[in-house]
Design a protein around this motif. Structure first.
Motif, PDB file in Angstrom:
ATOM      1  N   VAL A  70       0.640  -1.547   0.431  1.00 29.40           N
ATOM      2  CA  VAL A  70       0.065   0.095   0.235  1.00 29.40           C
ATOM      3  C   VAL A  70       0.486   1.642  -0.240  1.00 29.40           C
ATOM      4  CG1 VAL A  70      -1.488  -0.660   1.049  1.00 29.40           C
ATOM      5  CG2 VAL A  70       0.207  -0.247   2.421  1.00 29.40           C
ATOM      6  N   GLU A  71       0.608   2.250  -0.578  1.00 27.47           N
ATOM      7  CA  GLU A  71       1.177   3.612  -0.443  1.00 27.47           C
ATOM      8  C   GLU A  71      -0.156   4.664   1.039  1.00 27.47           C
ATOM      9  OE1 GLU A  71       1.137   5.827  -3.817  1.00 27.47           O
ATOM     10  OE2 GLU A  71       2.975   4.491  -5.070  1.00 27.47           O
ATOM     11  N   VAL A  72       0.563   5.465   1.734  1.00 28.13           N
ATOM     12  CA  VAL A  72      -0.254   5.916   2.576  1.00 28.13           C
ATOM     13  C   VAL A  72       0.004   7.539   1.845  1.00 28.13           C
ATOM     14  CG1 VAL A  72      -0.485   6.410   5.020  1.00 28.13           C
ATOM     15  CG2 VAL A  72       1.114   4.314   3.963  1.00 28.13           C
ATOM     16  N   ILE A 104      -0.929  11.101   2.811  1.00 27.82           N
ATOM     17  CA  ILE A 104      -1.659  12.164   3.948  1.00 27.82           C
ATOM     18  C   ILE A 104      -2.050  13.775   3.517  1.00 27.82           C
ATOM     19  CG2 ILE A 104      -0.784  13.835   6.256  1.00 27.82           C
ATOM     20  CD1 ILE A 104      -1.200  11.107   7.166  1.00 27.82           C
ATOM     21  N   ARG A 105      -3.338  13.720   4.168  1.00 29.02           N
ATOM     22  CA  ARG A 105      -3.805  15.802   2.741  1.00 29.02           C
ATOM     23  C   ARG A 105      -3.822  16.281   4.239  1.00 29.02           C
ATOM     24  NH1 ARG A 105      -4.631  13.908  -2.117  1.00 29.02           N
ATOM     25  NH2 ARG A 105      -5.156  12.118  -2.408  1.00 29.02           N
ATOM     26  N   ASN A 106      -2.615  17.357   4.156  1.00 23.32           N
ATOM     27  CA  ASN A 106      -3.750  18.870   5.019  1.00 23.32           C
ATOM     28  C   ASN A 106      -4.313  19.967   4.187  1.00 23.32           C
ATOM     29  OD1 ASN A 106      -1.486  17.610   7.298  1.00 23.32           O
ATOM     30  ND2 ASN A 106       0.312  18.172   5.448  1.00 23.32           N
ATOM     31  N   GLY A 148      -4.577   0.443 -11.687  1.00 17.69           N
ATOM     32  CA  GLY A 148      -4.198   1.855 -11.560  1.00 17.69           C
ATOM     33  C   GLY A 148      -4.084   2.236  -9.465  1.00 17.69           C
ATOM     34  N   ASP A 149      -3.614   1.603  -9.262  1.00 18.36           N
ATOM     35  CA  ASP A 149      -3.453   1.910  -7.964  1.00 18.36           C
ATOM     36  C   ASP A 149      -4.689   2.764  -6.816  1.00 18.36           C
ATOM     37  OD1 ASP A 149      -0.474   0.763  -7.861  1.00 18.36           O
ATOM     38  OD2 ASP A 149       0.302   3.289  -7.988  1.00 18.36           O
ATOM     39  N   PRO A 150      -6.190   2.322  -7.045  1.00 21.27           N
ATOM     40  CA  PRO A 150      -7.212   2.201  -6.667  1.00 21.27           C
ATOM     41  C   PRO A 150      -6.778   2.952  -4.523  1.00 21.27           C
ATOM     42  CG  PRO A 150      -7.652   0.215  -6.613  1.00 21.27           C
ATOM     43  CD  PRO A 150      -6.021   0.175  -7.290  1.00 21.27           C
ATOM     44  N   ASP A 164       0.477  17.834   0.769  1.00 16.92           N
ATOM     45  CA  ASP A 164      -0.176  16.590   0.881  1.00 16.92           C
ATOM     46  C   ASP A 164       0.815  15.673   0.667  1.00 16.92           C
ATOM     47  OD1 ASP A 164       0.011  15.875  -1.868  1.00 16.92           O
ATOM     48  OD2 ASP A 164      -2.037  16.073  -2.387  1.00 16.92           O
ATOM     49  N   PHE A 165       1.083  14.098   0.963  1.00 14.76           N
ATOM     50  CA  PHE A 165       2.281  14.143   0.658  1.00 14.76           C
ATOM     51  C   PHE A 165       1.911  12.335   0.807  1.00 14.76           C
ATOM     52  CE2 PHE A 165       3.517  12.872   5.011  1.00 14.76           C
ATOM     53  CZ  PHE A 165       3.111  13.454   5.499  1.00 14.76           C
ATOM     54  N   LYS A 166       3.000  11.381  -0.057  1.00 18.75           N
ATOM     55  CA  LYS A 166       2.509   9.788   0.158  1.00 18.75           C
ATOM     56  C   LYS A 166       3.811   8.938   0.615  1.00 18.75           C
ATOM     57  CE  LYS A 166       4.791   7.376  -3.447  1.00 18.75           C
ATOM     58  NZ  LYS A 166       5.104   6.693  -3.090  1.00 18.75           N
ATOM     59  N   LEU A 167       3.349   8.175   1.406  1.00 15.13           N
ATOM     60  CA  LEU A 167       4.289   7.560   2.144  1.00 15.13           C
ATOM     61  C   LEU A 167       4.693   5.788   1.728  1.00 15.13           C
ATOM     62  CD1 LEU A 167       4.232   8.435   5.976  1.00 15.13           C
ATOM     63  CD2 LEU A 167       5.828   9.640   4.356  1.00 15.13           C
ATOM     64  N   PRO A 189      10.648  16.779  -3.911  1.00 14.19           N
ATOM     65  CA  PRO A 189       8.851  17.461  -4.489  1.00 14.19           C
ATOM     66  C   PRO A 189       8.169  15.975  -5.023  1.00 14.19           C
ATOM     67  CG  PRO A 189      11.097  18.134  -4.514  1.00 14.19           C
ATOM     68  CD  PRO A 189      11.352  16.955  -3.827  1.00 14.19           C
ATOM     69  N   ASP A 190       9.099  14.669  -6.203  1.00  9.93           N
ATOM     70  CA  ASP A 190       8.906  13.541  -6.730  1.00  9.93           C
ATOM     71  C   ASP A 190       7.538  12.986  -5.870  1.00  9.93           C
ATOM     72  OD1 ASP A 190       9.926  13.902  -8.319  1.00  9.93           O
ATOM     73  OD2 ASP A 190      10.960  11.582  -8.328  1.00  9.93           O
ATOM     74  N   THR A 191       7.240  13.211  -4.545  1.00 10.93           N
ATOM     75  CA  THR A 191       5.996  12.092  -3.912  1.00 10.93           C
ATOM     76  C   THR A 191       5.227  13.579  -2.667  1.00 10.93           C
ATOM     77  OG1 THR A 191       7.764  11.734  -1.897  1.00 10.93           O
ATOM     78  CG2 THR A 191       7.927  10.513  -3.650  1.00 10.93           C
ATOM     79  N   CYS A 192       5.634  14.740  -2.905  1.00  8.14           N
ATOM     80  CA  CYS A 192       4.767  15.488  -1.422  1.00  8.14           C
ATOM     81  C   CYS A 192       4.343  16.632  -2.622  1.00  8.14           C
ATOM     82  CB  CYS A 192       6.219  16.072  -0.956  1.00  8.14           C
ATOM     83  SG  CYS A 192       6.972  15.320   0.520  1.00  8.14           S
ATOM     84  N   ARG A 193       3.289  17.359  -2.405  1.00 10.58           N
ATOM     85  CA  ARG A 193       3.185  19.342  -2.634  1.00 10.58           C
ATOM     86  C   ARG A 193       3.463  19.676  -1.767  1.00 10.58           C
ATOM     87  NH1 ARG A 193      -1.534  15.960  -4.996  1.00 10.58           N
ATOM     88  NH2 ARG A 193      -1.132  15.887  -7.406  1.00 10.58           N
TER      89      ARG A 193
HETATM   90  N1  UDP Z   1       1.615  10.276  -4.769  1.00 10.53           N
HETATM   91  C1  UDP Z   1       3.222   9.839  -5.308  1.00 10.53           C
HETATM   92  N2  UDP Z   1       3.011   8.258  -6.082  1.00 10.53           N
HETATM   93  C2  UDP Z   1       2.476   8.226  -6.377  1.00 10.53           C
HETATM   94  C3  UDP Z   1       0.778   8.883  -6.143  1.00 10.53           C
HETATM   95  C4  UDP Z   1       0.793   9.817  -5.155  1.00 10.53           C
HETATM   96  O1  UDP Z   1       4.003  10.280  -5.026  1.00 10.53           O
HETATM   97  O2  UDP Z   1       1.923   7.347  -7.010  1.00 10.53           O
HETATM   98  C5  UDP Z   1       2.057  11.428  -4.208  1.00 10.53           C
HETATM   99  C6  UDP Z   1       1.336  13.023  -4.921  1.00 10.53           C
HETATM  100  O3  UDP Z   1       2.944  13.342  -5.732  1.00 10.53           O
HETATM  101  C7  UDP Z   1       0.953  14.359  -3.918  1.00 10.53           C
HETATM  102  C8  UDP Z   1       0.405  12.437  -2.661  1.00 10.53           C
HETATM  103  O4  UDP Z   1       0.690  11.632  -3.052  1.00 10.53           O
HETATM  104  O5  UDP Z   1       1.478  14.523  -2.971  1.00 10.53           O
HETATM  105  C9  UDP Z   1      -1.220  12.421  -2.994  1.00 10.53           C
HETATM  106  O6  UDP Z   1      -1.306  12.217  -4.700  1.00 10.53           O
HETATM  107  P1  UDP Z   1      -2.831  12.224  -5.619  1.00 10.53           P
HETATM  108  O7  UDP Z   1      -3.575  11.034  -5.135  1.00 10.53           O
HETATM  109  O8  UDP Z   1      -3.316  13.561  -5.522  1.00 10.53           O
HETATM  110  O9  UDP Z   1      -2.675  11.966  -6.633  1.00 10.53           O
HETATM  111  P2  UDP Z   1      -2.118  12.512  -8.020  1.00 10.53           P
HETATM  112  O10 UDP Z   1      -3.024  13.748  -8.633  1.00 10.53           O
HETATM  113  O11 UDP Z   1      -0.763  12.693  -7.594  1.00 10.53           O
HETATM  114  O12 UDP Z   1      -2.416  11.950  -9.131  1.00 10.53           O
END
Ligand code: UDP
Length: 234
Positions: free
Chosen positions: A88-90, A92-94, A127-129, A174-177, A195-199
């Motif tokens: 899973v990807e985690v 967090i959204r502020n 598609g990573d649901p 927001d960001f992904k962990l 910056p690839d994994t965060c906004r």
């Molecule tokens: N994100 C990521 N990898 C992914 C999907 C999302 O690093 O495969 C990060 C993305 O950069 C953002 C946050 O997770 O900071 C939330 O992403 P979102 O669900 O809005 O998806 P996106 O708009 O990037 O498709």
């Protein structure tokens, strides 16, 4: 020392090392978006993301979060503990941005009343649901205890990072962990924070300083990564 490619992802290559419990992660300049439909390169991204992620992982280690990072062995390469990753990807959204705006109609920049946690299944063919707790349980993606520990870790990471970036005039939108288990069974933070994994938005101008500049063809992509590295190191 023979290094074999264990895995090549969109932004990193993972190599084996002489120690079976360690891997070497090389950060690439390659960038993808929209499930790989958009492809490109961002000059110096590998080096900058390796630097940013190293600083942030060290900060989190100081706050008691166990991370995968051992040391930065080259400008674009990190020596890391080998983990068995959870599927899973985690997120967090502020503030609302990206997929949640499309999914639920939030206006971009809407401030959440409290940090919002979401789990996504790591499965390119689907598609990573988004997955709910019921999905996580039925598919046995995480045990209840693992899910709860990951939630606590993610919230603590968010508190630490939000404060760190606020001091540098950056809003952590927001960001992904990604987490995994080490050989001793600890839940460990893996992958990268960059910056690839965060906004990231400039706190005053709300200018975007992250991969959205690439996703949305906003220009100034390299400059945004450079600016974030400067702020992280300031
Ligand atoms: N994100 C990521 N990898 C992914 C999907 C999302 O690093 O495969 C990060 C993305 O950069 C953002 C946050 O997770 O900071 C939330 O992403 P979102 O669900 O809005 O998806 P996106 O708009 O990037 O498709």
């Amino acid at each position: 020392m023979t290094q074999e490619i264990i895995y090549e992802g969109k932004a990193k290559i993972v190599y084996s090392t002489d120690d079976p419990n360690m891997v070497s992660q090389k950060f690439k300049d390659d960038a993808t978006a929209f499930d790989g439909k958009k492809k490109g390169q961002i000059a110096s991204k590998g080096v900058r993301n390796a630097a940013i992620s190293t600083t942030l992982f060290k900060l989190l280690e100081e706050r008691g979060i166990i991370t995968q990072l051992v040391e930065r062995t080259a400008e674009d390469t990190l020596l890391c503990k080998r983990l068995t990753m959870f599927p899973v990807e985690v997120v967090i959204r502020n503030y609302a941005a990206g997929s949640i705006c499309k999914r639920l109609g939030f206006e971009e920049g809407h401030k959440m009343k409290k940090p919002m946690l979401e789990f996504f299944l790591k499965d390119d063919s689907l598609g990573d649901p988004l997955v709910t707790d019921a999905h996580i349980e039925e598919l046995e993606l995480l045990t209840r205890a693992e899910r709860d520990e990951i939630e606590q870790l993610a919230l603590k990471i968010n508190e630490t990072l939000t404060k760190f970036f606020a001091e540098r005039k950056v809003l952590l939108i927001d960001f992904k962990l990604e987490f995994g288990k080490d050989s001793e069974g600890n839940i460990v933070l893996g992958d990268e924070i960059s910056p690839d994994t965060c906004r990231f938005w400039d706190a005053e101008t709300r200018e975007k300083l992250d991969k959205d500049r690439f996703r949305r063809d906003l220009g100034g992509v390299e400059e945004a990564y450079k600016e974030m590295l400067n702020r992280v190191e300031s």
